[in-house]
Design a protein around this motif. Sequence first.
Motif, mmCIF file in Angstrom:
data_model
loop_
_atom_site.group_PDB
_atom_site.id
_atom_site.type_symbol
_atom_site.label_atom_id
_atom_site.label_comp_id
_atom_site.label_asym_id
_atom_site.label_seq_id
_atom_site.Cartn_x
_atom_site.Cartn_y
_atom_site.Cartn_z
ATOM 1 N N LYS A 198 0.606 3.459 -11.862
ATOM 2 C CA LYS A 198 -0.492 2.491 -11.826
ATOM 3 C C LYS A 198 -1.292 2.763 -10.570
ATOM 4 C CE LYS A 198 2.178 -1.210 -11.768
ATOM 5 N NZ LYS A 198 3.538 -0.658 -11.664
ATOM 6 N N LEU A 199 -2.571 2.405 -10.604
ATOM 7 C CA LEU A 199 -3.397 2.618 -9.427
ATOM 8 C C LEU A 199 -4.409 1.482 -9.338
ATOM 9 C CD1 LEU A 199 -3.799 4.601 -7.104
ATOM 10 C CD2 LEU A 199 -5.454 5.823 -8.504
ATOM 11 N N ASP A 200 -4.575 0.946 -8.139
ATOM 12 C CA ASP A 200 -5.449 -0.210 -7.971
ATOM 13 C C ASP A 200 -6.911 0.156 -8.174
ATOM 14 O OD1 ASP A 200 -3.220 -1.633 -7.497
ATOM 15 O OD2 ASP A 200 -3.637 -2.131 -5.404
ATOM 16 N N ALA A 201 -7.634 -0.760 -8.794
ATOM 17 C CA ALA A 201 -9.077 -0.621 -8.994
ATOM 18 C C ALA A 201 -9.744 -1.546 -7.987
ATOM 19 C CB ALA A 201 -9.448 -1.011 -10.415
ATOM 20 N N ILE A 231 -9.865 -6.983 -7.006
ATOM 21 C CA ILE A 231 -8.952 -5.861 -7.184
ATOM 22 C C ILE A 231 -8.179 -6.010 -8.496
ATOM 23 C CG2 ILE A 231 -7.018 -4.584 -6.182
ATOM 24 C CD1 ILE A 231 -7.849 -5.699 -3.458
ATOM 25 N N HIS A 232 -8.182 -4.962 -9.293
ATOM 26 C CA HIS A 232 -7.357 -4.897 -10.493
ATOM 27 C C HIS A 232 -6.414 -3.709 -10.322
ATOM 28 C CE1 HIS A 232 -10.234 -7.588 -12.605
ATOM 29 N NE2 HIS A 232 -11.103 -6.985 -11.834
ATOM 30 N N SER A 233 -5.557 -3.501 -11.290
ATOM 31 C CA SER A 233 -4.707 -2.314 -11.213
ATOM 32 C C SER A 233 -4.527 -1.754 -12.614
ATOM 33 C CB SER A 233 -3.356 -2.658 -10.591
ATOM 34 O OG SER A 233 -2.647 -1.478 -10.296
ATOM 35 N N ALA A 285 0.444 1.397 -4.384
ATOM 36 C CA ALA A 285 -0.467 1.572 -5.523
ATOM 37 C C ALA A 285 -1.935 1.381 -5.154
ATOM 38 C CB ALA A 285 -0.085 0.630 -6.654
ATOM 39 N N VAL A 286 -2.258 1.203 -3.869
ATOM 40 C CA VAL A 286 -3.675 1.022 -3.529
ATOM 41 C C VAL A 286 -4.397 2.352 -3.353
ATOM 42 C CG1 VAL A 286 -3.312 -1.189 -2.386
ATOM 43 C CG2 VAL A 286 -3.468 0.876 -1.016
ATOM 44 N N ASP A 300 8.075 3.691 -7.584
ATOM 45 C CA ASP A 300 7.336 2.461 -7.289
ATOM 46 C C ASP A 300 6.021 2.395 -8.057
ATOM 47 O OD1 ASP A 300 7.136 -0.020 -5.506
ATOM 48 O OD2 ASP A 300 5.213 0.970 -5.166
ATOM 49 N N PHE A 301 5.448 3.570 -8.388
ATOM 50 C CA PHE A 301 4.232 3.538 -9.205
ATOM 51 C C PHE A 301 4.501 2.801 -10.518
ATOM 52 C CE2 PHE A 301 2.486 7.670 -7.189
ATOM 53 C CZ PHE A 301 1.917 6.927 -6.183
#
Lengths: 61, 538, 311
Positions: free
Chosen positions: C223-226, C212-214, B307-308, B377-378
């Motif tokens: 979801k995607l990390d901020a 870091i947030h998500s 997710a990074v 996994d997302f």
Amino acid sequence: MPEAAGRPEKPIHMTQPKMQHAAIDQYDAERRKGVRRTVKILVVIAAAFFLVSFVQIVLMK
Amino acid sequence: MSHAATHDHHDDHHGAPKSFFQRWFMSTNHKDIGTLYLVFALVMFFIGGSFAMLIRAELFTPGMQLMQPYFFNQLTTMHALVMIFGAIMPAFVGLGNWMIPLMVGAPDMALPRMNNLSFWILPFAFTLMLSTLFMAGGGPAGGWTMYPPLSLQSDSLAYVVFAVHLMGISSIMGAINIIATILNMRAPGMELLKMPVFVWSWLITAFLLIAVMPVLAGAVTMLLTDKYFGTNFFNPGGGGDPVLYQHIFWFFGHPEVYIMILPAFGIISEIIPTFARKPIFGYKAMVFAIASIAFLSFIVWAHHMFAVGLPMGAEIFFMYATMLIAVPTGVKVFNWVSTMWGGSMTFETPMLFAIAFVILFTIGGFSGLMLALVPADFQYHDTYFVVAHFHYVLVTGALFAIIAATYYWLPKWSGRMYSEFWAKMHFWNSVIWVNVLFFPQHFLGLAGMPRRIPDYNVAFANFNMISSIGGFLFGASQLIFLGVLIHGVWFSKKKATDRVWEGAKGLEWTVPSPAPHHTFDVPPVIHDDELAHGHVND
Amino acid sequence: MTSGGIRRSFTAWAALALALFGGVAQADPHPYQLNMQRGASTWSQVPYDLNNISLGVCVVIGILVFGAMFIAMFRFRKSRGAVAEKWSHNTMLEIVWTTIPVIILIVLAYLATGGITSWSDTTGSQMTVKVTGYQWKWRYDYVDYLGKPISKVGFMSKLDTQSDQTRQLGSGMDPYAVKVGDENTYLLNVDKPLVVPVDTKIRFVITGADVIHSWWVPALGWKLDAIPGIINAAWTNIKEPGTYRGQCAELCGQDHGFMPIVVVAKSKPDFAKWLAEQEAQSAAPAAAPAAASTAAAPAAEQTATAPATAK
């Protein structure tokens, strides 16, 4: 069970038969040499990985 | 040195030193140091467990009842650090210390004084780390993964980094010692492919330790210099990259996961053949599976980071590599089942824990396979689904294997049989409540509850309450374990025989129970029939 | 065994799910929710299907392996007089149980790869929103819509007042009382939600301001990390108007659990109207106090304008 002559009888803590004493001297020396060599190699590996973690910066930037 | 001198020297020390201080603080004896490791791990297990009880108490119902969120974050962080570095790893090192020399016919570890040092570092490391909880700024609260920039906000960073350095040094020395012992100290005739699977698993694990603990040390050193010495390794303001830390950390972190499970594979591979009275199915396949899992563990680290925002190619590569691990792991599970098939089984407590391990670890493996699929996994990532997954592999995996090993070898260590009734009480309570504790967490994660949160929407209330009840009872069940251990070490009237278990094979069962202070001063002559894996032709 | 088993177990699972939740138009998350939600975007079906298929595969393998194990445990007990056999090797079996998992994995990998490919393609978007994570709130900036740049529409979005008061230690307030309509929104509501149109490919550019947030809304499927210093991109295309709730998914400090995300999807005309209002407000600085008061108004008002139930 054959024991080296003249060696005081000590309680035998094994049901397993033991190795002949004649062979032990050489076995002990080889063991010590082997341990020293193994440790040397392993320490080098450990140090290398420590440094590599820093080198990653250069590789990835 | 002549051999006479060497052996007279050994002969002088057939008993343990009388003085308590000399025996336990200055020990160079692998059995005493093994005991120290195991006792230390047990203490840490209860300390880390009490953190878990507090976490589950706060999560019992929605709303904040007991603590401030920041303290909750300290608890989750400390629970992980204590359990990983304080309980699971030292327990395996303790088992290795006790059993490896006995299993390969060596008089002691190759480097007995370093062995003492690597143990005695640990109490200081953990005192240092736990003391931060009582300091003004509180303990570390950025998660055990210590992701910057968050971890750099913590006042206790320097303490934790120093503690991690100490643990790392201890682990590296322990690993060097174990490899040197296994490669050089085996009795003549104990060939590599006749060694117990437990010894093999430790040999491979020790290589993982040597490769990755220095990397962790490097990562946390960079954190330290970023916070206190003005470097910008991970600070985007200065041209650094927070994601780089995650790459370095997980290059350590994923092999670390296998450091905590490979010795467990070894233990289970010893226990199941003993109680099935049948040789292990596919010895070489088992060893090869462990080695290939260890190799793969170095090329899957980024599956913790899907997710990074990795490039698509990287996500695909790490997904494929991760899925590949299912193959050797599957082989191990199939081989354990085949070992049971056609055996003559009895179900003493070590076997019960081993069977629970195979089933519950496999469930953890299933959720691991699901987690490997990037699109899924997302959704799963950083939710309770992940929490459920790694507790299935670490609690019902690693911890159950440690408990199984304890029951399996305790009679050899203490010379007394533990109470089978209370041990079975411990087993059934553990196995029921651990599932009540962790299974509902799968549902919580799928429904969308993130991990590491101290409070949640009321939709998550039901399963959290069930999970907490399971948690409290699982915690309480471990007090039975403590009772069984105290009884089995000091008070049991039932003496253990040398062989202890009817189907037990291997050198460790040829020495008396309890194992005398010194064993195999003189190397034994090995008969292949005596060994658990003496006749390998597959 | 593979494809037939997958399909059978998938059907069985779907039947079970239908029996449990079928026809119930409930917002997620809901009590006793057992499975991942289907989601509301064009892509969110991908993780949902993968989840169900892989779960089905695991259940089938689990039944076979554990079944064999339990049969062994009953048939080969010493107490039943079982005598241990000597064999420890069977090449045929070993080849079979190495090959079959490989085939299953290839199928799963194929499906998952397709999912990643479609997720990664952020081209052809009709709208761009910039999302910034702060300790502990989100900022949304509207960058462009239908090819036209949007200026000065951007706002902070943080936990609603009622949840915030209730969640204080020793507040004595009841989390069950935090509601919008019939839906409990404790810790899942914000003062000013992100408003977006449906049937529009929206590109999100996501970054972090401090740690870091998500950014995670389960109904969107990802979801995607901020991450500070890094700009990540992802896209969504929401099918149905509604209110979709999510939370920060990366530990970001003490109030990590208290920075929810609310996305309100409106029909295209409604969204155009909303956007025009926002632009008018920011264009007239004199109207700033009015805008502030709108922002401070209870979130109930914001969400009440949207349809009450998600999907």
